[in-house]
Motif scaffolding. Structure first.
Motif, PDB file in Angstrom:
ATOM      1  N   MET A  70      -0.934 -21.770  21.403  1.00 20.81           N
ATOM      2  CA  MET A  70      -0.549 -21.581  20.006  1.00 20.81           C
ATOM      3  C   MET A  70       0.577 -22.528  19.617  1.00 20.81           C
ATOM      4  SD  MET A  70      -0.526 -17.414  19.926  1.00 20.81           S
ATOM      5  CE  MET A  70       0.116 -17.377  18.281  1.00 20.81           C
ATOM      6  N   HIS A  71       0.561 -22.899  18.343  1.00 22.01           N
ATOM      7  CA  HIS A  71       1.667 -23.675  17.779  1.00 22.01           C
ATOM      8  C   HIS A  71       1.963 -23.110  16.400  1.00 22.01           C
ATOM      9  CE1 HIS A  71       4.329 -27.079  17.061  1.00 22.01           C
ATOM     10  NE2 HIS A  71       3.845 -27.071  15.825  1.00 22.01           N
ATOM     11  N   ASN A  72       3.183 -22.685  16.211  1.00 23.01           N
ATOM     12  CA  ASN A  72       3.609 -22.143  14.924  1.00 23.01           C
ATOM     13  C   ASN A  72       3.961 -23.310  14.013  1.00 23.01           C
ATOM     14  OD1 ASN A  72       4.830 -20.958  12.751  1.00 23.01           O
ATOM     15  ND2 ASN A  72       6.272 -19.745  13.937  1.00 23.01           N
ATOM     16  N   ILE A  73       3.130 -23.527  13.008  1.00 21.39           N
ATOM     17  CA  ILE A  73       3.385 -24.636  12.096  1.00 21.39           C
ATOM     18  C   ILE A  73       4.445 -24.262  11.065  1.00 21.39           C
ATOM     19  CG2 ILE A  73       2.349 -26.123  10.317  1.00 21.39           C
ATOM     20  CD1 ILE A  73      -0.191 -26.129  12.028  1.00 21.39           C
ATOM     21  N   ASN A  74       4.326 -23.082  10.484  1.00 16.71           N
ATOM     22  CA  ASN A  74       5.318 -22.735   9.446  1.00 16.71           C
ATOM     23  C   ASN A  74       5.506 -21.232   9.238  1.00 16.71           C
ATOM     24  OD1 ASN A  74       2.957 -22.062   8.159  1.00 16.71           O
ATOM     25  ND2 ASN A  74       3.577 -22.876   6.179  1.00 16.71           N
ATOM     26  N   ALA A  75       5.160 -20.399  10.169  1.00 18.24           N
ATOM     27  CA  ALA A  75       5.323 -18.958   9.987  1.00 18.24           C
ATOM     28  C   ALA A  75       6.751 -18.562  10.358  1.00 18.24           C
ATOM     29  CB  ALA A  75       4.312 -18.191  10.841  1.00 18.24           C
ATOM     30  N   SER A  76       7.633 -18.550   9.370  1.00 16.09           N
ATOM     31  CA  SER A  76       9.028 -18.202   9.650  1.00 16.09           C
ATOM     32  C   SER A  76       9.236 -16.703   9.454  1.00 16.09           C
ATOM     33  CB  SER A  76       9.984 -18.987   8.744  1.00 16.09           C
ATOM     34  OG  SER A  76       9.994 -18.448   7.437  1.00 16.09           O
ATOM     35  N   LYS A  77      10.099 -16.139  10.269  1.00 13.04           N
ATOM     36  CA  LYS A  77      10.392 -14.711  10.194  1.00 13.04           C
ATOM     37  C   LYS A  77      10.949 -14.342   8.820  1.00 13.04           C
ATOM     38  CE  LYS A  77      12.634 -10.968  12.575  1.00 13.04           C
ATOM     39  NZ  LYS A  77      13.200 -10.465  13.790  1.00 13.04           N
ATOM     40  N   ARG A  78      11.815 -15.172   8.288  1.00 11.57           N
ATOM     41  CA  ARG A  78      12.402 -14.895   6.977  1.00 11.57           C
ATOM     42  C   ARG A  78      11.335 -14.823   5.886  1.00 11.57           C
ATOM     43  NH1 ARG A  78      15.291 -19.508   4.395  1.00 11.57           N
ATOM     44  NH2 ARG A  78      13.343 -19.540   3.402  1.00 11.57           N
ATOM     45  N   ASN A  79      10.405 -15.787   5.881  1.00 15.48           N
ATOM     46  CA  ASN A  79       9.342 -15.766   4.878  1.00 15.48           C
ATOM     47  C   ASN A  79       8.414 -14.568   5.059  1.00 15.48           C
ATOM     48  OD1 ASN A  79      10.277 -18.057   3.603  1.00 15.48           O
ATOM     49  ND2 ASN A  79       8.904 -19.426   4.706  1.00 15.48           N
ATOM     50  N   LEU A  80       8.106 -14.226   6.306  1.00 14.01           N
ATOM     51  CA  LEU A  80       7.238 -13.070   6.551  1.00 14.01           C
ATOM     52  C   LEU A  80       7.916 -11.782   6.080  1.00 14.01           C
ATOM     53  CD1 LEU A  80       5.809 -13.988  10.061  1.00 14.01           C
ATOM     54  CD2 LEU A  80       4.658 -14.182   7.851  1.00 14.01           C
ATOM     55  N   GLU A  81       9.210 -11.642   6.354  1.00 13.49           N
ATOM     56  CA  GLU A  81       9.944 -10.450   5.914  1.00 13.49           C
ATOM     57  C   GLU A  81      10.009 -10.367   4.397  1.00 13.49           C
ATOM     58  OE1 GLU A  81      13.666 -10.902   7.956  1.00 13.49           O
ATOM     59  OE2 GLU A  81      12.904  -9.917   9.775  1.00 13.49           O
ATOM     60  N   GLN A  82      10.113 -11.495   3.739  1.00 13.96           N
ATOM     61  CA  GLN A  82      10.172 -11.533   2.281  1.00 13.96           C
ATOM     62  C   GLN A  82       8.926 -10.893   1.659  1.00 13.96           C
ATOM     63  OE1 GLN A  82      10.717 -15.525   0.799  1.00 13.96           O
ATOM     64  NE2 GLN A  82      10.128 -15.001  -1.270  1.00 13.96           N
ATOM     65  N   TYR A  83       7.777 -11.031   2.334  1.00 19.18           N
ATOM     66  CA  TYR A  83       6.525 -10.456   1.827  1.00 19.18           C
ATOM     67  C   TYR A  83       6.140  -9.182   2.573  1.00 19.18           C
ATOM     68  CZ  TYR A  83       6.482 -14.912  -0.459  1.00 19.18           C
ATOM     69  OH  TYR A  83       6.846 -15.993  -1.216  1.00 19.18           O
ATOM     70  N   GLU A  84       7.095  -8.650   3.351  1.00 16.38           N
ATOM     71  CA  GLU A  84       6.918  -7.413   4.110  1.00 16.38           C
ATOM     72  C   GLU A  84       5.738  -7.481   5.068  1.00 16.38           C
ATOM     73  OE1 GLU A  84       6.842  -4.216   1.274  1.00 16.38           O
ATOM     74  OE2 GLU A  84       8.881  -4.616   0.610  1.00 16.38           O
ATOM     75  N   ILE A  85       5.591  -8.637   5.708  1.00 16.11           N
ATOM     76  CA  ILE A  85       4.560  -8.822   6.726  1.00 16.11           C
ATOM     77  C   ILE A  85       5.240  -8.679   8.077  1.00 16.11           C
ATOM     78  CG2 ILE A  85       2.888 -10.421   7.738  1.00 16.11           C
ATOM     79  CD1 ILE A  85       2.661 -11.719   4.962  1.00 16.11           C
ATOM     80  N   GLY A  86       4.847  -7.651   8.832  1.00 13.47           N
ATOM     81  CA  GLY A  86       5.465  -7.400  10.125  1.00 13.47           C
ATOM     82  C   GLY A  86       4.675  -7.968  11.287  1.00 13.47           C
ATOM     83  N   THR A  87       3.348  -8.095  11.146  1.00 13.39           N
ATOM     84  CA  THR A  87       2.520  -8.618  12.227  1.00 13.39           C
ATOM     85  C   THR A  87       1.414  -9.485  11.641  1.00 13.39           C
ATOM     86  OG1 THR A  87       1.030  -6.715  12.149  1.00 13.39           O
ATOM     87  CG2 THR A  87       2.891  -6.579  13.681  1.00 13.39           C
ATOM     88  N   LEU A  88       0.896 -10.361  12.469  1.00 16.29           N
ATOM     89  CA  LEU A  88      -0.254 -11.186  12.115  1.00 16.29           C
ATOM     90  C   LEU A  88      -1.343 -10.952  13.146  1.00 16.29           C
ATOM     91  CD1 LEU A  88       1.504 -14.585  11.346  1.00 16.29           C
ATOM     92  CD2 LEU A  88       0.569 -12.993   9.681  1.00 16.29           C
TER      93      LEU A  88
END
Length: 180
Positions: A56-74
């Motif tokens: 895996m390579h994380n291109i742009n999934a930042s924790k801050r952005n995920l939290e902003q949209y209330e996304i806890g898991t992918l």
């Protein structure tokens, strides 16, 4: 040109919850399979499963952005290894055909790239000619993709092969297609 500025992201598992996320924050994680060496250039039996892990390579999934949209898991996407190996084989054969007569390529390889394999059909022959090589050392590069012709030596025989490395700049693995 992309006109939409927001794209739906399915953040559910069995039941979907949809949120709209600006494309700049859309979480992108590149996932590619790591394969055992193909059976024609290893001691692995023919027609056996060849997937052993994912890279895996994380291109742009930042924790801050995920939290902003209330996304806890992918959830990871499903990887259709039959179609993936067909794609790698097609890339390799197409590249090699620019240098060599494709009639000299293995009939089972040519059958792999032209076969219509319905979804859900039990199949493992796609690992016979497509795989990774143990401890293959890929150098860092700024190239998005790489193709290279060469040979693989196995049990005193030398096979013509193509190295296919997709998303090389993200340190993704190399796949080797045995042509003959």
């Amino acid at each position: 040109m992309i006109e939409n500025t927001n794209f739906p992201a399915d953040i559910g598992r069995e039941e979907s919850d949809r949120v709209f996320i600006p494309i700049i924050h859309y979480p992108t994680v590149l996932v590619l399979p790591m394969l055992f060496p193909a059976s024609v250039y290893s001691s692995r039996s023919s027609d056996t499963d060849g997937l052993y892990r994912l890279r895996m390579h994380n291109i742009n999934a930042s924790k801050r952005n995920l939290e902003q949209y209330e996304i806890g898991t992918l959830s990871t996407q499903a990887i259709d290894t039959v179609r993936f190996c067909q794609m790698i084989a097609k890339i390799g054969v197409t590249y090699a055909a620019s240098k060599f007569d494709p009639r000299t390529f293995s009939p089972d390889l040519m059958q792999l790239i032209t076969a219509d394999m319905p979804n859900g059909t039990a199949q493992a022959s796609h690992y016979n000619r497509v795989g990774c090589i143990w401890d293959s050392q890929d150098s860092a590069t700024s190239d998005l993709h790489q193709l290279e012709l060469g040979t693989i030596d196995w049990l005193g025989q030398s096979m013509l092969a193509v190295k296919v490395r997709l998303f090389a700049c993200y340190e993704m693995p190399s796949y080797f297609v045995a042509l003959n």
